[in-house]
Design an enzyme around this catalytic site. Structure first.
Site, PDB file in Angstrom:
ATOM      1  N   LYS A  83      46.789  40.167  58.597  1.00 49.76           N
ATOM      2  CA  LYS A  83      46.316  40.116  60.058  1.00 49.76           C
ATOM      3  C   LYS A  83      47.260  40.972  60.985  1.00 49.76           C
ATOM      4  CE  LYS A  83      46.005  36.327  62.373  1.00 49.76           C
ATOM      5  NZ  LYS A  83      45.747  35.069  62.869  1.00 49.76           N
ATOM      6  N   ARG A 116      40.463  29.056  61.793  1.00 54.21           N
ATOM      7  CA  ARG A 116      41.309  28.404  60.721  1.00 54.21           C
ATOM      8  C   ARG A 116      42.360  27.867  61.217  1.00 54.21           C
ATOM      9  NH1 ARG A 116      46.494  30.201  62.214  1.00 54.21           N
ATOM     10  NH2 ARG A 116      46.981  32.280  61.904  1.00 54.21           N
ATOM     11  N   GLN A 172      40.899  27.366  71.228  1.00 58.68           N
ATOM     12  CA  GLN A 172      41.300  26.576  70.169  1.00 58.68           C
ATOM     13  C   GLN A 172      41.212  25.096  70.262  1.00 58.68           C
ATOM     14  OE1 GLN A 172      42.917  27.800  67.487  1.00 58.68           O
ATOM     15  NE2 GLN A 172      43.839  29.785  68.281  1.00 58.68           N
ATOM     16  N   GLY A 219      49.727  23.908  69.771  1.00 58.45           N
ATOM     17  CA  GLY A 219      49.568  24.754  70.753  1.00 58.45           C
ATOM     18  C   GLY A 219      51.131  25.635  70.671  1.00 58.45           C
ATOM     19  N   SER A 261      51.952  22.553  63.198  1.00 55.48           N
ATOM     20  CA  SER A 261      51.594  23.916  62.617  1.00 55.48           C
ATOM     21  C   SER A 261      52.183  25.051  63.527  1.00 55.48           C
ATOM     22  CB  SER A 261      50.161  23.977  62.528  1.00 55.48           C
ATOM     23  OG  SER A 261      49.894  25.303  62.214  1.00 55.48           O
TER      24      SER A 261
END
Length: 330
Positions: free
Chosen positions: A70, A114, A142, A227, A301
């Site tokens: 990507k 995702r 998001q 975030g 994440s």
């Protein structure tokens, strides 16, 4: 001659489901924990004369036959100068047997899904089974997919939304989430009570400084922090990290990129040695997730290329099977 399929944002939206995305990421993270994923660190290239940044994110997941990359571009002047989004994403998939390109697809919507799906996966494995209230910080793209994913992973009764946006936007977002998830969604009056009231807390903002206080987080809470993804930026204060059982998407990636972890380390208040496990290890069953109802579990994440390649491979297979997209000789 190789055939290449072109998938637009509309095609991706037509194909992708949150259940499908969570399912494919479950496979991908188990493979990652088993050492069966090749994923170099993301490579940034700046174009300072155009106020631009490009990020290259490759990965290979043999078990899913997913090979590709990507490219995310962040060009802050685009909206004003060219009428283009400031953030764009493009995904290329290759045939792992021949190396030939098989698909190019828009990556903007897929990235949002995702990112939501990995929080849905973390919620599935780490939140209390009786979790009923979800508090969500943020009202952007998001945040929408975070609400969608968490609602797929637990039978929620209520969702509380908090952000610094104006009341009209917050109310519109709450209505949209209610319609999307079937969960009654309300705008929270203040941050502290919204955090204290929840079983699952998701942070999906662009904050550079902590937006919650660790003293607000009640025992038994599960936190998804997605975030902030750059050094010096954080949504979590040090106290929240210290009091939590921590499960990153990747310890290596989070320690390299997440201010949420780096700043507590610099303060001498926390060490990565206290990380309980990477999410994939919990998914694979090699390490334990939540051990007690009063555990505070924290999933952090920063986003991994394996998420993009796994989700893109699922979208591509569905597109071929359903005849969606434009195919041409390359």
């Amino acid at each position: 001659m190789a055939k290449l399929r072109l998938l637009s944002r509309a095609h991706v939206q037509e194909i992708i489901t949150m259940e499908g995305a969570i399912g494919i990421l479950e496979e991908a993270f188990a493979d990652f924990a088993a050492g069966n994923v090749t994923m170099p660190v993301r490579t940034p290239i700046t174009a300072p004369e155009y106020n631009g940044l490009s990020l290259f994110m490759p990965a290979y997941i043999p078990g899913l036959k997913a090979l590709g990359a990507k490219v995310v571009t962040v060009y802050k002047d685009n909206p004003a100068k060219f009428g283009l989004p400031n953030v764009m994403g493009t995904i290329i998939l290759l045939n792992p047997e021949t190396g030939a390109p098989v698909c190019i697809m828009d990556g903007r919507y897929l990235t949002a899904v995702r990112t939501g799906a990995v929080s849905g996966l973390a919620t599935k494995y780490l939140a209390r089974l009786d979790a009923k209230v979800h508090t969500l910080f943020g009202t952007g793209v998001q945040a929408r997919t975070q609400a969608w994913a968490v609602a797929k992973s637990r039978e929620l009764k209520r969702c509380l939304v908090f952000s610094i946006d104006d009341d009209e936007k917050k109310q519109a977002f709450a209505g949209e989430v209610t319609k999307l998830t079937g969960v009654q969604t309300e705008v929270a009056k203040d941050a502290e009570n919204a955090v204290r009231a929840c079983d699952i807390l998701t942070l999906a903002t662009s904050a550079k400084e902590p937006i919650i206080d660790g003293s607000w987080v009640e025992p038994g809470t599960h936190i998804n922090a997605i975030g902030s993804h750059a050094p010096g930026m954080r949504e979590l204060d040090t106290a929240t990290v210290v009091k939590s059982k921590v499960f990153p998407d990747s310890t290596e990636a989070c320690m390299a990129e997440a201010g949420d972890f780096q700043i507590p380390v610099e303060e001498g208040a926390w060490s990565p040695d206290s990380i309980a496990a990477d999410l994939g290890e919990v998914v694979a069953g090699s390490k334990t997730g939540r051990e007690a109802d009063n555990d505070i579990t924290l999933f952090k994440s920063v986003g991994l290329a394996l998420q993009d390649m796994a989700t893109a491979s699922y979208v591509y297979r569905e597109a071929v099977e359903r005849g969606i997209g434009h195919e041409f000789e390359f």
